[in-house]
Design a protein around this motif. Sequence first.
Motif, PDB file in Angstrom:
ATOM      1  N   LEU A 111     -56.442  14.328 -85.970  1.00 52.41           N
ATOM      2  CA  LEU A 111     -56.757  13.146 -85.172  1.00 52.41           C
ATOM      3  C   LEU A 111     -58.264  12.963 -85.101  1.00 52.41           C
ATOM      4  O   LEU A 111     -59.012  13.928 -84.973  1.00 52.41           O
ATOM      5  N   THR A 112     -58.690  11.732 -85.154  1.00 56.17           N
ATOM      6  CA  THR A 112     -60.091  11.400 -84.958  1.00 56.17           C
ATOM      7  C   THR A 112     -60.224  10.748 -83.601  1.00 56.17           C
ATOM      8  O   THR A 112     -59.573   9.747 -83.316  1.00 56.17           O
ATOM      9  N   ILE A 113     -61.047  11.357 -82.780  1.00 60.96           N
ATOM     10  CA  ILE A 113     -61.287  10.809 -81.446  1.00 60.96           C
ATOM     11  C   ILE A 113     -62.742  10.396 -81.392  1.00 60.96           C
ATOM     12  O   ILE A 113     -63.638  11.177 -81.700  1.00 60.96           O
ATOM     13  N   ASP A 114     -62.958   9.159 -81.031  1.00 59.65           N
ATOM     14  CA  ASP A 114     -64.327   8.661 -80.955  1.00 59.65           C
ATOM     15  C   ASP A 114     -64.508   7.908 -79.637  1.00 59.65           C
ATOM     16  O   ASP A 114     -63.608   7.838 -78.821  1.00 59.65           O
ATOM     17  N   PHE A 115     -65.647   7.380 -79.450  1.00 59.27           N
ATOM     18  CA  PHE A 115     -65.952   6.684 -78.207  1.00 59.27           C
ATOM     19  C   PHE A 115     -66.203   5.193 -78.450  1.00 59.27           C
ATOM     20  O   PHE A 115     -66.893   4.550 -77.690  1.00 59.27           O
ATOM     21  N   GLU A 116     -65.606   4.670 -79.524  1.00 58.14           N
ATOM     22  CA  GLU A 116     -65.845   3.277 -79.871  1.00 58.14           C
ATOM     23  C   GLU A 116     -65.272   2.305 -78.853  1.00 58.14           C
ATOM     24  O   GLU A 116     -65.775   1.196 -78.725  1.00 58.14           O
ATOM     25  N   LEU A 118     -65.332   2.752 -75.646  1.00 64.50           N
ATOM     26  CA  LEU A 118     -66.105   2.869 -74.410  1.00 64.50           C
ATOM     27  C   LEU A 118     -67.295   1.925 -74.543  1.00 64.50           C
ATOM     28  O   LEU A 118     -68.210   2.169 -75.316  1.00 64.50           O
ATOM     29  N   THR A 119     -67.231   0.819 -73.802  1.00 61.54           N
ATOM     30  CA  THR A 119     -68.264  -0.204 -73.919  1.00 61.54           C
ATOM     31  C   THR A 119     -69.433   0.130 -72.991  1.00 61.54           C
ATOM     32  O   THR A 119     -69.265   0.254 -71.776  1.00 61.54           O
ATOM     33  N   LEU A 120     -70.572   0.283 -73.603  1.00 58.99           N
ATOM     34  CA  LEU A 120     -71.798   0.556 -72.843  1.00 58.99           C
ATOM     35  C   LEU A 120     -72.867  -0.435 -73.267  1.00 58.99           C
ATOM     36  O   LEU A 120     -72.899  -0.885 -74.405  1.00 58.99           O
ATOM     37  N   GLY A 121     -73.733  -0.722 -72.364  1.00 60.67           N
ATOM     38  CA  GLY A 121     -74.874  -1.565 -72.710  1.00 60.67           C
ATOM     39  C   GLY A 121     -75.926  -0.742 -73.438  1.00 60.67           C
ATOM     40  O   GLY A 121     -75.811   0.473 -73.589  1.00 60.67           O
ATOM     41  N   SER A 122     -76.965  -1.410 -73.862  1.00 59.15           N
ATOM     42  CA  SER A 122     -78.056  -0.740 -74.561  1.00 59.15           C
ATOM     43  C   SER A 122     -78.736   0.263 -73.625  1.00 59.15           C
ATOM     44  O   SER A 122     -78.992  -0.029 -72.456  1.00 59.15           O
ATOM     45  N   ASN A 123     -79.008   1.455 -74.104  1.00 57.72           N
ATOM     46  CA  ASN A 123     -79.675   2.528 -73.352  1.00 57.72           C
ATOM     47  C   ASN A 123     -78.914   2.905 -72.082  1.00 57.72           C
ATOM     48  O   ASN A 123     -79.525   3.231 -71.070  1.00 57.72           O
ATOM     49  N   ASN A 124     -77.581   2.857 -72.091  1.00 66.86           N
ATOM     50  CA  ASN A 124     -76.754   3.242 -70.946  1.00 66.86           C
ATOM     51  C   ASN A 124     -75.978   4.503 -71.251  1.00 66.86           C
ATOM     52  O   ASN A 124     -75.907   4.951 -72.395  1.00 66.86           O
ATOM     53  N   TYR A 125     -75.374   5.060 -70.239  1.00 69.35           N
ATOM     54  CA  TYR A 125     -74.512   6.214 -70.389  1.00 69.35           C
ATOM     55  C   TYR A 125     -73.356   6.066 -69.405  1.00 69.35           C
ATOM     56  O   TYR A 125     -73.402   5.277 -68.482  1.00 69.35           O
ATOM     57  N   TRP A 126     -72.319   6.859 -69.618  1.00 69.71           N
ATOM     58  CA  TRP A 126     -71.175   6.840 -68.725  1.00 69.71           C
ATOM     59  C   TRP A 126     -71.020   8.230 -68.131  1.00 69.71           C
ATOM     60  O   TRP A 126     -70.961   9.221 -68.851  1.00 69.71           O
ATOM     61  N   ASN A 127     -70.982   8.331 -66.820  1.00 65.34           N
ATOM     62  CA  ASN A 127     -70.802   9.621 -66.163  1.00 65.34           C
ATOM     63  C   ASN A 127     -69.655   9.596 -65.155  1.00 65.34           C
ATOM     64  O   ASN A 127     -69.514  10.507 -64.363  1.00 65.34           O
ATOM     65  N   GLY A 128     -68.855   8.545 -65.167  1.00 68.60           N
ATOM     66  CA  GLY A 128     -67.722   8.456 -64.258  1.00 68.60           C
ATOM     67  C   GLY A 128     -68.073   7.939 -62.878  1.00 68.60           C
ATOM     68  O   GLY A 128     -67.205   7.848 -62.013  1.00 68.60           O
ATOM     69  N   SER A 137     -59.623   8.162 -74.960  1.00 71.59           N
ATOM     70  CA  SER A 137     -59.803   7.730 -76.343  1.00 71.59           C
ATOM     71  C   SER A 137     -58.646   8.333 -77.126  1.00 71.59           C
ATOM     72  O   SER A 137     -58.589   9.556 -77.301  1.00 71.59           O
ATOM     73  N   GLY A 138     -57.717   7.506 -77.581  1.00 69.68           N
ATOM     74  CA  GLY A 138     -56.529   8.025 -78.273  1.00 69.68           C
ATOM     75  C   GLY A 138     -55.708   8.844 -77.296  1.00 69.68           C
ATOM     76  O   GLY A 138     -55.380   8.411 -76.215  1.00 69.68           O
TER      77      GLY A 138
END
Length: 142
Positions: A111-116, A118-128, A137-138
């Motif tokens: 399986l390939t799991i990616d973060f595609e 997960l929509t983020l803006g430019s220079n952003n991160y996701w921490n919940g 993801s999958g």
Amino acid sequence: MKNLLKHLWAITFLAFAFASCYDENSAPEVISDNLTDTIIHVGNELILESEIKSDYVFNYEWYINNELKSSQPVFVFTPVISGEYKVKVLVENKYGKDSIESIITVLPRILTIDFENLTLGSNNYWNGSDGTGSFSSGIANF
């Protein structure tokens, strides 16, 4: 007359020698194949075909774990569950039979799991911190 008898004897001898070299009334023999111990993944196809030494093969039988799966010269094995499978091909004609076996090890699907997704803006991160608590993801949950 002696010369004619010599020629007849020579022709008879050559005919018997040729007939013994090419015995069409013989059992088939598996002489080469792609049926070797192999590792594949769930869902992948494995095309199995054996080269047989005989022009007169009437029956093919492909077995997976001693269960007959096909009676065709070529067998396509597509596993849906991981594990070890004993594969056997039996070839037969009215003069006899031959067979060969091998083990096919089937590993779980890759399986390939990616973060595609997960929509983020430019220079952003996701921490919940948005309160969602997790990200999927999958089949993976982060």
